[in-house]
Write an enzyme that holds these catalytic residues in place. Structure first.
Site, PDB file in Angstrom:
ATOM      1  N   ASP A 253       0.818  -1.208   0.000  1.00 24.62           N
ATOM      2  CA  ASP A 253       0.000   0.000   0.000  1.00 24.62           C
ATOM      3  C   ASP A 253       0.860   1.271   0.000  1.00 24.62           C
ATOM      4  O   ASP A 253       1.840   1.370   0.747  1.00 24.62           O
ATOM      5  CB  ASP A 253      -0.883   0.039   1.247  1.00 24.62           C
ATOM      6  CG  ASP A 253      -1.772  -1.178   1.403  1.00 24.62           C
ATOM      7  OD1 ASP A 253      -1.308  -2.294   1.154  1.00 24.62           O
ATOM      8  OD2 ASP A 253      -2.935  -1.007   1.812  1.00 24.62           O
ATOM      9  N   HIS A 255      -1.102   4.504  -0.427  1.00 27.16           N
ATOM     10  CA  HIS A 255      -2.121   5.359   0.203  1.00 27.16           C
ATOM     11  C   HIS A 255      -1.816   6.853   0.109  1.00 27.16           C
ATOM     12  O   HIS A 255      -1.854   7.574   1.091  1.00 27.16           O
ATOM     13  CB  HIS A 255      -2.309   4.961   1.667  1.00 27.16           C
ATOM     14  CG  HIS A 255      -3.306   3.853   1.848  1.00 27.16           C
ATOM     15  ND1 HIS A 255      -4.611   3.942   1.434  1.00 27.16           N
ATOM     16  CD2 HIS A 255      -3.161   2.611   2.388  1.00 27.16           C
ATOM     17  CE1 HIS A 255      -5.246   2.814   1.720  1.00 27.16           C
ATOM     18  NE2 HIS A 255      -4.393   1.985   2.287  1.00 27.16           N
ATOM     19  N   ASN A 314      -8.600  -2.768  -2.334  1.00 25.32           N
ATOM     20  CA  ASN A 314      -9.975  -2.463  -1.937  1.00 25.32           C
ATOM     21  C   ASN A 314     -10.270  -0.966  -1.966  1.00 25.32           C
ATOM     22  O   ASN A 314     -11.425  -0.553  -2.008  1.00 25.32           O
ATOM     23  CB  ASN A 314     -10.268  -3.033  -0.547  1.00 25.32           C
ATOM     24  CG  ASN A 314      -9.432  -2.400   0.549  1.00 25.32           C
ATOM     25  OD1 ASN A 314      -8.202  -2.450   0.504  1.00 25.32           O
ATOM     26  ND2 ASN A 314     -10.070  -1.820   1.546  1.00 25.32           N
ATOM     27  N   HIS A 363      -3.917  -8.231  -3.279  1.00 27.02           N
ATOM     28  CA  HIS A 363      -3.971  -7.200  -2.248  1.00 27.02           C
ATOM     29  C   HIS A 363      -4.441  -7.745  -0.910  1.00 27.02           C
ATOM     30  O   HIS A 363      -3.844  -7.473   0.133  1.00 27.02           O
ATOM     31  CB  HIS A 363      -4.876  -6.048  -2.674  1.00 27.02           C
ATOM     32  CG  HIS A 363      -4.946  -4.960  -1.651  1.00 27.02           C
ATOM     33  ND1 HIS A 363      -3.904  -4.089  -1.428  1.00 27.02           N
ATOM     34  CD2 HIS A 363      -5.904  -4.622  -0.758  1.00 27.02           C
ATOM     35  CE1 HIS A 363      -4.218  -3.266  -0.447  1.00 27.02           C
ATOM     36  NE2 HIS A 363      -5.428  -3.572  -0.024  1.00 27.02           N
ATOM     37  N   ARG A 411     -13.104  -7.010   9.237  1.00 26.54           N
ATOM     38  CA  ARG A 411     -13.467  -5.848   8.427  1.00 26.54           C
ATOM     39  C   ARG A 411     -14.933  -5.842   8.034  1.00 26.54           C
ATOM     40  O   ARG A 411     -15.427  -4.840   7.514  1.00 26.54           O
ATOM     41  CB  ARG A 411     -12.608  -5.805   7.153  1.00 26.54           C
ATOM     42  CG  ARG A 411     -11.111  -5.742   7.420  1.00 26.54           C
ATOM     43  CD  ARG A 411     -10.353  -5.813   6.108  1.00 26.54           C
ATOM     44  NE  ARG A 411      -8.917  -5.948   6.306  1.00 26.54           N
ATOM     45  CZ  ARG A 411      -8.060  -4.933   6.390  1.00 26.54           C
ATOM     46  NH1 ARG A 411      -8.503  -3.712   6.286  1.00 26.54           N
ATOM     47  NH2 ARG A 411      -6.766  -5.144   6.547  1.00 26.54           N
TER      48      ARG A 411
END
Length: 508
Positions: A253, A255, A314, A363, A411
């Site tokens: 990631d 981000h 995601n 991922h 999650r």
């Protein structure tokens, strides 16, 4: 009702249903002692929460709940800490439990709304916010949050209603009029050469972005059009061949942490045909330089289409982008039209990659059923928003767990899978190990499941708060043994993470 970012310490408006039950004095004393100790633990947990140490806060809230399990505030506070960790399923469960403990405790509904928003269940979130607003008619903040939530729900409903019509028009058609706009004579930024990305363009672009300047929209539109055409030609599972003795790098990631992305290239070298990369999803959101990250990555994909690879995460989705900043950033820096174009492009991102037929990279993680083959992954119809279940969902959302078997995801989407699940999947597909991302790790990486499931996370000091290292993985084609390189965060301009996020991103 307080809506500060610290957990609620106030007295609830409802009573404990067991308050009028008579108990022997010894038991009363024991209950009182437990409640007093729970209050101490809550105060300690609140301090950790304020300092953004969510892991320790959750541990202490949990200890407090074990002592005083009917305290709605404890569940609501832990719910908020889980929200910060993106453990949306756990956050939802705690919010529901807070409401069960005290149906009059409005913070419980507030937290449940936050979890529902994070999970993309916007109508359910709106129901909770409406309840809060009705019960607090004089609370301006509650009224404002309800109004904002209502606007978002209506806006998203409208966008979903017209999404099919929009996607019937190709990206090229959307670009045609936009990129004909005049390039101002005073624009000194990077320019495509005969409409193509070059190494000189990429070097100029990164320096331009480093100085907080914007790529001209004409070139931005062209990059989006060209990269969509490239992704559309690729399968859902992309096979990568790394020659013997050649290095290959896998990053997790990013981000929106553009300056840390530049640092990866500084440490490990710029992408090239002799220095290939795979970036494993979640390029955007949370960090406030997501536009800079994504155009840099898309640019290198166009420059080195067979040596630079991108997997969908995601956060390459409409709901996440709306909540966690990317949509707001694109609209602020360019336009709503461009944000819609990104949605179309993201739908074509490959879902996973297989290196030398031995290492699968995705991922999220593995699956809720046994016997999934690589051919099953190749066959996924990925041109859509991520579904709430199935192979595509699990590739983007699942997480490993230390114990054997499978469990519902913390999650609220995907699953958690154990070492036995990983072992069986690898044996079935004749693979050596899997690499995934999706989770912050203190050292930037974690080796689990007897070395067969590796997590890599490449955004150091995530959200300027977590204090974690970033990492990437190097391997060579002849043995594929992972080598880990870690690094700390580098300075960036004074733009806070989540600067463009929805004000309801955590319903704080």
């Amino acid at each position: 009702m307080s809506t500060a970012v610290t957990p609620n310490d106030g007295v609830t408006t409802g009573g404990n249903p067991t308050a009028n039950v008579e108990m022997p004095p010894a038991e009363v004393n024991n209950v009182d002692a437990n409640k007093a100790r729970a209050e101490e633990l809550k105060s300690q947990a609140n301090e950790y929460f304020k300092n953004k140490d969510n892991e320790k806060a959750i541990k202490l809230y949990t200890e407090a709940i074990e002592l005083d399990g009917a305290n709605a505030i404890l569940y609501a506070n832990r719910s908020f800490a889980y929200l910060r960790q993106e453990a949306f399923g756990y956050a939802l469960n705690d919010a529901v439990q807070a409401i069960k403990c005290n149906p009059n405790y409005l913070k419980g509904y507030y937290r449940r709304a936050g979890a529902h928003m994070a999970l993309g269940k916007f109508k359910l979130a709106l129901q909770d916010m409406e309840l809060v607003a009705k019960r607090c008619p004089n609370d301006k903040d509650a009224q404002l949050k309800y109004t904002e939530c209502n606007k978002i729900v209506k806006k998203m409903a409208f966008e979903r209603a017209i999404a099919v019509d929009k996607q019937e028009k190709s990206l090229m058609e959307m670009c045609r009029d936009l990129e004909s706009a005049t390039i101002e004579s005073d624009y000194e930024g990077p320019k495509l050469e005969e409409g193509k990305v070059t190494l000189e363009f990429m070097k100029h672009l990164m320096e331009w972005y480093k100085n907080e300047k914007k790529l001209h929209k004409n070139f931005a539109y062209r990059i989006l059009c060209d990269v969509e055409a490239l992704f559309k030609k690729q399968p859902s599972l992309v096979d990568i061949t790394v020659p013997d003795e050649c290095k290959f790098t896998v990053c997790g990631d990013i981000h929106g942490q553009f300056y840390d992305l530049l640092n990866i290239f500084e440490i490990n070298g710029l992408p090239s045909e002799t220095n290939p990369y795979l970036f494993n999803g979640d390029f955007v959101d949370r960090g406030s330089f997501s536009v800079e990250c994504i155009f840099t990555l898309f640019g290198f994909k166009l420059l080195y289409p067979n040596h630079f690879f991108l997997s969908r995460g995601n956060h390459e989705s409409v709901n996440m982008n709306q909540m966690y900043g990317f949509t707001g950033e694109v609209v602020a820096k360019y336009s709503q039209t461009m944000s819609e174009m990104f949605t179309i492009v993201y739908n074509w991102l490959p879902l996973c990659h297989c290196i030398n037929q031995k290492v699968l990279v995705m991922h999220g993680g593995l699956f809720s059923k046994d016997g999934v083959s690589l051919d099953d992954l190749r066959a996924i119809d990925r041109n859509r928003q991520p579904p709430e279940e199935g192979l595509m969902c699990e590739l983007l959302w699942s997480d490993p767990q230390p114990q054997n078997g499978r469990a519902p995801s913390k999650r609220g989407v995907g699953i958690q899978f154990g070492p036995d699940v990983t072992k069986a999947f690898l044996a079935h597909n004749k693979l050596d190990y899997v690499i995934r991302s999706h989770e912050v790790k203190d050292d930037g990486y974690e080796v689990a499941h007897d070395g067969k499931c590796i997590t890599v996370f490449s955004a150091p000091n995530y959200c300027d708060a977590m204090g974690n290292l970033g990492a990437f993985i190097n391997m060579k084609g002849n043995d594929l043994t992972p080598q880990y390189k870690t690094y700390a965060a580098v300075p960036h301009p004074k733009v806070k993470p989540m600067a463009y996020a929805s004000s309801l991103s955590l319903l704080a």
